[in-house]
Scaffold this motif. Structure first.
Motif, PDB file in Angstrom:
ATOM      1  N   ILE A  10      42.357  34.278  42.100  1.00  0.00           N
ATOM      2  CA  ILE A  10      42.013  34.513  43.507  1.00  0.00           C
ATOM      3  C   ILE A  10      41.521  35.945  43.694  1.00  0.00           C
ATOM      4  CG2 ILE A  10      42.962  34.683  45.848  1.00  0.00           C
ATOM      5  CD1 ILE A  10      44.828  32.334  45.089  1.00  0.00           C
ATOM      6  N   SER A  14      37.910  36.868  45.009  1.00  0.00           N
ATOM      7  CA  SER A  14      37.792  37.592  46.277  1.00  0.00           C
ATOM      8  C   SER A  14      36.948  38.849  46.154  1.00  0.00           C
ATOM      9  CB  SER A  14      39.174  37.965  46.811  1.00  0.00           C
ATOM     10  OG  SER A  14      39.894  36.809  47.112  1.00  0.00           O
ATOM     11  N   GLU A  20      31.818  30.235  46.121  1.00  0.00           N
ATOM     12  CA  GLU A  20      32.596  29.020  45.907  1.00  0.00           C
ATOM     13  C   GLU A  20      32.976  28.925  44.441  1.00  0.00           C
ATOM     14  OE1 GLU A  20      32.033  24.229  46.518  1.00  0.00           O
ATOM     15  OE2 GLU A  20      30.960  25.596  47.826  1.00  0.00           O
ATOM     16  N   LEU A  32      38.136  27.347  45.657  1.00  0.00           N
ATOM     17  CA  LEU A  32      38.107  28.529  46.519  1.00  0.00           C
ATOM     18  C   LEU A  32      36.733  28.622  47.158  1.00  0.00           C
ATOM     19  CD1 LEU A  32      39.743  31.075  44.053  1.00  0.00           C
ATOM     20  CD2 LEU A  32      40.857  29.847  45.895  1.00  0.00           C
ATOM     21  N   LYS A  34      34.482  31.047  50.189  1.00  0.00           N
ATOM     22  CA  LYS A  34      34.436  32.190  51.096  1.00  0.00           C
ATOM     23  C   LYS A  34      33.588  31.809  52.287  1.00  0.00           C
ATOM     24  CE  LYS A  34      34.607  35.835  47.671  1.00  0.00           C
ATOM     25  NZ  LYS A  34      33.818  36.869  47.011  1.00  0.00           N
ATOM     26  N   LEU A  53      48.510  35.543  53.492  1.00  0.00           N
ATOM     27  CA  LEU A  53      47.073  35.413  53.339  1.00  0.00           C
ATOM     28  C   LEU A  53      46.395  36.720  53.686  1.00  0.00           C
ATOM     29  CD1 LEU A  53      46.308  31.905  54.815  1.00  0.00           C
ATOM     30  CD2 LEU A  53      46.263  32.597  52.443  1.00  0.00           C
ATOM     31  N   SER A  72      41.597  27.394  59.769  1.00  0.00           N
ATOM     32  CA  SER A  72      42.328  27.490  58.512  1.00  0.00           C
ATOM     33  C   SER A  72      41.430  28.061  57.419  1.00  0.00           C
ATOM     34  CB  SER A  72      42.839  26.115  58.086  1.00  0.00           C
ATOM     35  OG  SER A  72      43.521  26.219  56.849  1.00  0.00           O
ATOM     36  N   ILE A  74      42.171  27.860  54.289  1.00  0.00           N
ATOM     37  CA  ILE A  74      42.419  27.080  53.076  1.00  0.00           C
ATOM     38  C   ILE A  74      42.768  25.639  53.451  1.00  0.00           C
ATOM     39  CG2 ILE A  74      43.221  29.026  51.670  1.00  0.00           C
ATOM     40  CD1 ILE A  74      46.111  28.189  52.280  1.00  0.00           C
ATOM     41  N   ALA A  76      45.554  23.008  53.269  1.00  0.00           N
ATOM     42  CA  ALA A  76      46.997  23.198  53.142  1.00  0.00           C
ATOM     43  C   ALA A  76      47.752  22.289  54.101  1.00  0.00           C
ATOM     44  CB  ALA A  76      47.350  24.662  53.459  1.00  0.00           C
ATOM     45  N   ALA A 107      50.098  25.625  50.264  1.00  0.00           N
ATOM     46  CA  ALA A 107      49.118  25.127  49.306  1.00  0.00           C
ATOM     47  C   ALA A 107      49.629  25.418  47.905  1.00  0.00           C
ATOM     48  CB  ALA A 107      47.762  25.803  49.525  1.00  0.00           C
ATOM     49  N   ASN A 112      51.978  30.349  52.561  1.00  0.00           N
ATOM     50  CA  ASN A 112      51.061  31.384  53.014  1.00  0.00           C
ATOM     51  C   ASN A 112      51.235  31.604  54.512  1.00  0.00           C
ATOM     52  OD1 ASN A 112      49.358  31.536  50.440  1.00  0.00           O
ATOM     53  ND2 ASN A 112      49.306  29.360  50.933  1.00  0.00           N
ATOM     54  N   TYR A 135      39.922  23.289  55.198  1.00  0.00           N
ATOM     55  CA  TYR A 135      39.263  24.593  55.307  1.00  0.00           C
ATOM     56  C   TYR A 135      38.339  24.564  56.531  1.00  0.00           C
ATOM     57  CZ  TYR A 135      35.900  28.290  54.352  1.00  0.00           C
ATOM     58  OH  TYR A 135      35.083  29.389  54.463  1.00  0.00           O
TER      59      TYR A 135
END
Length: 145
Positions: A10, A14, A20, A32, A34, A53, A72, A74, A76, A107, A112, A135
């Motif tokens: 992660i 990040s 992606e 993942l 963004k 988070l 959201s 993520i 989850a 998740a 989180n 997401y």
């Protein structure tokens, strides 16, 4: 795959330029994505079973309503309180300061804490306790204060 490896992935995602990532090692499938215009900071570990988070809270103007929708970051399970016996973190009408927890998003067995990025008043909670959220799904209708 252990939590440290997941957090490392992660962190690298990040701080990188990819928007992606879809990763699988046989035992774990990690997706993942963004949103927005820039890279999101990596989550800061709170304990082995919980992270806060560090992702930006996606808020967008809501058509036809006052305020913004917090979405959201993520996929989850949504939890409105720290445990079934406790009251929800926020209810409609609650005034929230930046940094206060709005909900917990579970998740991959990681709890989180989704925190407010700005002072706001909660107009509506759009998810039910225990709901699976996607997401970008709207979780809270808020008005900046």
């Amino acid at each position: 795959m252990d939590d440290k490896t997941i957090l490392s992935i992660i962190d690298k995602f990040s701080s990188g330029t990819m928007n992606e990532l879809d990763f699988s090692d046989g035992s774990v499938h990690l997706v993942l994505k963004k949103g927005g215009t820039g890279a999101a900071p990596a989550p800061a570990a709170e304990s082995e079973a919980s992270v806060r988070l560090g992702l930006p809270v996606n808020s967008v103007p809501a058509a036809g309503e006052d305020g913004e929708t917090i979405t959201s970051p993520i996929v989850a399970t949504f939890y409105s309180s720290p445990s079934p016996e406790d009251p929800p973190f926020v209810k409609p009408g609650a005034k929230v300061k930046a940094g206060e927890t709005l909900c917990i998003l579970e998740a991959m067995k990681m709890m989180n804490h989704l925190e407010a990025d700005f002072d706001c008043e909660v107009l509506a909670v759009k998810a039910q306790n225990g709901d699976l959220v996607e997401y970008g799904q709207g979780l809270f209708q808020v008005k900046r204060i």
